[in-house]
Design a protein around this motif. Structure first.
Motif, PDB file in Angstrom:
ATOM      1  N   LEU A   1       6.681  29.147  29.889  1.00 13.60           N
ATOM      2  CA  LEU A   1       5.326  28.598  29.784  1.00 13.60           C
ATOM      3  C   LEU A   1       5.102  27.981  28.402  1.00 13.60           C
ATOM      4  O   LEU A   1       4.506  26.906  28.284  1.00 13.60           O
ATOM      5  CB  LEU A   1       4.303  29.707  30.034  1.00 13.60           C
ATOM      6  N   VAL A   2       5.598  28.632  27.361  1.00 18.23           N
ATOM      7  CA  VAL A   2       5.421  28.113  25.996  1.00 18.23           C
ATOM      8  C   VAL A   2       6.166  26.789  25.808  1.00 18.23           C
ATOM      9  O   VAL A   2       5.662  25.873  25.147  1.00 18.23           O
ATOM     10  CB  VAL A   2       5.857  29.161  24.945  1.00 18.23           C
ATOM     11  N   ASN A   3       7.364  26.646  26.402  1.00 24.63           N
ATOM     12  CA  ASN A   3       8.065  25.353  26.338  1.00 24.63           C
ATOM     13  C   ASN A   3       7.212  24.261  26.976  1.00 24.63           C
ATOM     14  O   ASN A   3       7.134  23.132  26.468  1.00 24.63           O
ATOM     15  CB  ASN A   3       9.414  25.433  27.068  1.00 24.63           C
ATOM     16  N   ALA A   4       6.538  24.597  28.076  1.00 21.14           N
ATOM     17  CA  ALA A   4       5.667  23.628  28.748  1.00 21.14           C
ATOM     18  C   ALA A   4       4.422  23.328  27.911  1.00 21.14           C
ATOM     19  O   ALA A   4       4.021  22.168  27.753  1.00 21.14           O
ATOM     20  CB  ALA A   4       5.256  24.159  30.122  1.00 21.14           C
ATOM     21  N   LEU A   5       3.820  24.373  27.333  1.00 22.73           N
ATOM     22  CA  LEU A   5       2.608  24.185  26.523  1.00 22.73           C
ATOM     23  C   LEU A   5       2.864  23.278  25.326  1.00 22.73           C
ATOM     24  O   LEU A   5       2.043  22.413  25.002  1.00 22.73           O
ATOM     25  CB  LEU A   5       2.088  25.539  26.037  1.00 22.73           C
ATOM     26  N   THR A   6       4.005  23.477  24.655  1.00 26.90           N
ATOM     27  CA  THR A   6       4.286  22.666  23.457  1.00 26.90           C
ATOM     28  C   THR A   6       4.571  21.201  23.825  1.00 26.90           C
ATOM     29  O   THR A   6       4.446  20.314  22.983  1.00 26.90           O
ATOM     30  CB  THR A   6       5.472  23.241  22.653  1.00 26.90           C
ATOM     31  N   TYR A   7       4.945  20.948  25.076  1.00 25.19           N
ATOM     32  CA  TYR A   7       5.133  19.563  25.530  1.00 25.19           C
ATOM     33  C   TYR A   7       3.786  18.908  25.794  1.00 25.19           C
ATOM     34  O   TYR A   7       3.529  17.776  25.397  1.00 25.19           O
ATOM     35  CB  TYR A   7       5.991  19.529  26.797  1.00 25.19           C
ATOM     36  N   HIS A   8       2.898  19.633  26.478  1.00 27.45           N
ATOM     37  CA  HIS A   8       1.621  19.058  26.925  1.00 27.45           C
ATOM     38  C   HIS A   8       0.527  19.090  25.854  1.00 27.45           C
ATOM     39  O   HIS A   8      -0.432  18.327  25.931  1.00 27.45           O
ATOM     40  CB  HIS A   8       1.122  19.780  28.177  1.00 27.45           C
ATOM     41  N   PHE A   9       0.655  19.995  24.876  1.00 26.60           N
ATOM     42  CA  PHE A   9      -0.397  20.148  23.853  1.00 26.60           C
ATOM     43  C   PHE A   9       0.218  20.194  22.457  1.00 26.60           C
ATOM     44  O   PHE A   9       1.195  20.887  22.220  1.00 26.60           O
ATOM     45  CB  PHE A   9      -1.197  21.437  24.091  1.00 26.60           C
ATOM     46  N   GLN A  10      -0.400  19.455  21.546  1.00 23.18           N
ATOM     47  CA  GLN A  10       0.083  19.444  20.160  1.00 23.18           C
ATOM     48  C   GLN A  10      -0.734  20.431  19.322  1.00 23.18           C
ATOM     49  O   GLN A  10      -1.899  20.675  19.590  1.00 23.18           O
ATOM     50  CB  GLN A  10      -0.064  18.028  19.558  1.00 23.18           C
ATOM     51  N   GLN A  11      -0.094  20.965  18.305  1.00 23.10           N
ATOM     52  CA  GLN A  11      -0.805  21.785  17.300  1.00 23.10           C
ATOM     53  C   GLN A  11      -1.568  22.974  17.868  1.00 23.10           C
ATOM     54  O   GLN A  11      -2.705  23.228  17.485  1.00 23.10           O
ATOM     55  CB  GLN A  11      -1.785  20.900  16.493  1.00 23.10           C
ATOM     56  N   LEU A  12      -0.972  23.693  18.783  1.00 22.41           N
ATOM     57  CA  LEU A  12      -1.620  24.920  19.263  1.00 22.41           C
ATOM     58  C   LEU A  12      -1.554  25.973  18.155  1.00 22.41           C
ATOM     59  O   LEU A  12      -0.557  26.073  17.453  1.00 22.41           O
ATOM     60  CB  LEU A  12      -0.908  25.453  20.517  1.00 22.41           C
ATOM     61  N   PRO A  13      -2.614  26.760  17.982  1.00 27.55           N
ATOM     62  CA  PRO A  13      -2.611  27.774  16.923  1.00 27.55           C
ATOM     63  C   PRO A  13      -1.662  28.934  17.266  1.00 27.55           C
ATOM     64  O   PRO A  13      -1.298  29.123  18.431  1.00 27.55           O
ATOM     65  CB  PRO A  13      -4.060  28.264  16.898  1.00 27.55           C
ATOM     66  N   THR A  14      -1.270  29.679  16.241  1.00 30.22           N
ATOM     67  CA  THR A  14      -0.371  30.824  16.442  1.00 30.22           C
ATOM     68  C   THR A  14      -0.925  32.038  15.710  1.00 30.22           C
ATOM     69  O   THR A  14      -1.347  31.937  14.556  1.00 30.22           O
ATOM     70  CB  THR A  14       1.042  30.507  15.905  1.00 30.22           C
ATOM     71  N   LEU A  15      -0.937  33.176  16.373  1.00 33.43           N
ATOM     72  CA  LEU A  15      -1.371  34.415  15.725  1.00 33.43           C
ATOM     73  C   LEU A  15      -0.388  34.824  14.645  1.00 33.43           C
ATOM     74  O   LEU A  15       0.822  34.650  14.824  1.00 33.43           O
ATOM     75  CB  LEU A  15      -1.465  35.550  16.755  1.00 33.43           C
ATOM     76  N   PRO A  16      -0.845  35.382  13.525  1.00 31.88           N
ATOM     77  CA  PRO A  16       0.074  35.879  12.499  1.00 31.88           C
ATOM     78  C   PRO A  16       1.043  36.901  13.100  1.00 31.88           C
ATOM     79  O   PRO A  16       0.635  37.752  13.889  1.00 31.88           O
ATOM     80  CB  PRO A  16      -0.864  36.554  11.482  1.00 31.88           C
TER      81      PRO A  16
END
Length: 346
Positions: A128-143
């Protein structure tokens, strides 16, 4: 929610990369750090952990420790290694997503069974994360959650259903706090072996990694030996089908494999859950026709029968309660119909 940022390293550790950062619960019993980490890190042997501690790669509150150090409530345990973590290198992949809601702050995805949520050991792509990074740029990340942009929770590979993803820092912090406070409403539907007695109830038993098989989570009643973390599942029987039952499960906490492990502890493993023994005929007759019927059911739903049906939370920007629902996937519907038909005609 507290933000635990990476602390400055000592000079000798300049080339170390943080792989894990774990904050001990407020109610954490005193437990050796190697045992504590064994409970939380799958695919890691105790020998490897002890070697990492000896080599100074494991620190508690920024101080090097020995294997016999006992973890206290609120301790911050970090594991830093000479090589960068593999799972921070997320490769964007053009994988379609079933998005049922989206705005500027978040999106809600209906995940199909078989999709892993984030890259990890043995599953570096197709997630799912591979798909998210394709469809959306600059998603935030928890520390401390590098390599998992947008994620504030997850569901197992072979569990279908709803997942919320943060698109803004505001949403990330708000949702993370709501999960931390257990205020998010999560309802699952589960097909289990047998008929629970009582029909409705609460399972309040700590869960932790099995000491014999790291892939399995098991119950530790009364916190046996200091193992296990606080875990609470509420269940309600929706339909009894003689040898199996359809349950509604509501999560109060969100531990790994929580529903699967809790229901196994109760004596009612999920139907066709191979990890927890639900892929065998556990209830019913000895007739070969019945056995063949169950085998056919396993073919219809070739995974554990668990679906994340609804998700409710306070919207980070509007402050209003939002609720999302999804239909049962076809394999789940089909196996329910088959059991219903069997019970009515036998």
């Amino acid at each position: 929610m507290k933000n635990y940022q990476a602390a400055p390293e000592e000079e000798e550790d300049d080339e170390l990369y943080e792989h894990h950062r774990i904050v001990a619960d407020k109610k954490q019993a005193l437990l050796r750090v190697d045992k504590f980490l064994m409970d939380r890190l799958p695919n890691v042997t105790r020998n490897k952990l002890q070697k990492a501690i000896e080599d100074g790669f494991v620190k508690v509150n920024d101080a090097k420790i020995k294997s016999n150090y006992r973890v206290h409530p609120g301790d911050v345990i970090t594991i830093a290694l000479p090589e960068p973590p593999r799972d921070t290198e997320v490769v964007p992949e053009n994988i379609p997503l079933n998005i049922i809601y989206e705005d500027d702050d978040l999106l809600v995805v209906n995940k199909e069974a078989g999709m892993v949520v984030h890259p990890a050991y043995q599953n570096w792509s197709g997630t799912l994360v591979n798909a998210l990074t394709y469809h959306f740029q600059q998603l935030p990340t928890l520390p401390g959650n590098q390599g998992r942009p947008g994620l504030v929770h997850r569901i197992d590979k072979d569990t279908s259903g709803l997942l919320v993803v943060a698109k803004s820092e505001l949403a990330m912090q708000s949702l993370a706090k709501q999960f931390f406070d257990h205020s998010i409403e999560r309802t699952y539907l589960a097909l289990v072996w047998g008929e629970p007695d009582p029909k409705d109830g609460t399972i309040d038993v700590p869960l932790g990694r099995s000491q014999k098989d790291r892939r399995v989570v098991q119950a530790y009643p009364e916190g046996e030996g200091g193992y296990g973390r606080h875990a609470v599942t509420h269940y309600k029987t929706l339909q009894q089908l003689r040898y199996v039952s359809l349950l509604q499960c509501n999560l109060e906490t969100g531990r790994t494999h929580q529903i699967r492990a809790h229901l196994t502890y109760l004596g009612h493993p999920l139907f066709n859950d191979s990890t927890y023994g639900g892929d065998k005929v556990l209830k019913g007759t000895t007739f070969s026709k019945y056995k063949q019927f169950v085998e056919n059911c396993f073919k219809i739903i070739p995974r554990q029968a668990l679906h994340a049906k609804s998700l409710g939370f306070v919207h980070p920007r509007s402050g209003e309660w939002v609720q999302f629902e999804t239909e049962l996937p076809q394999d789940f519907k089909d196996v329910l119909e088959k059991w219903d038909h069997y019970v009515q005609h036998h």
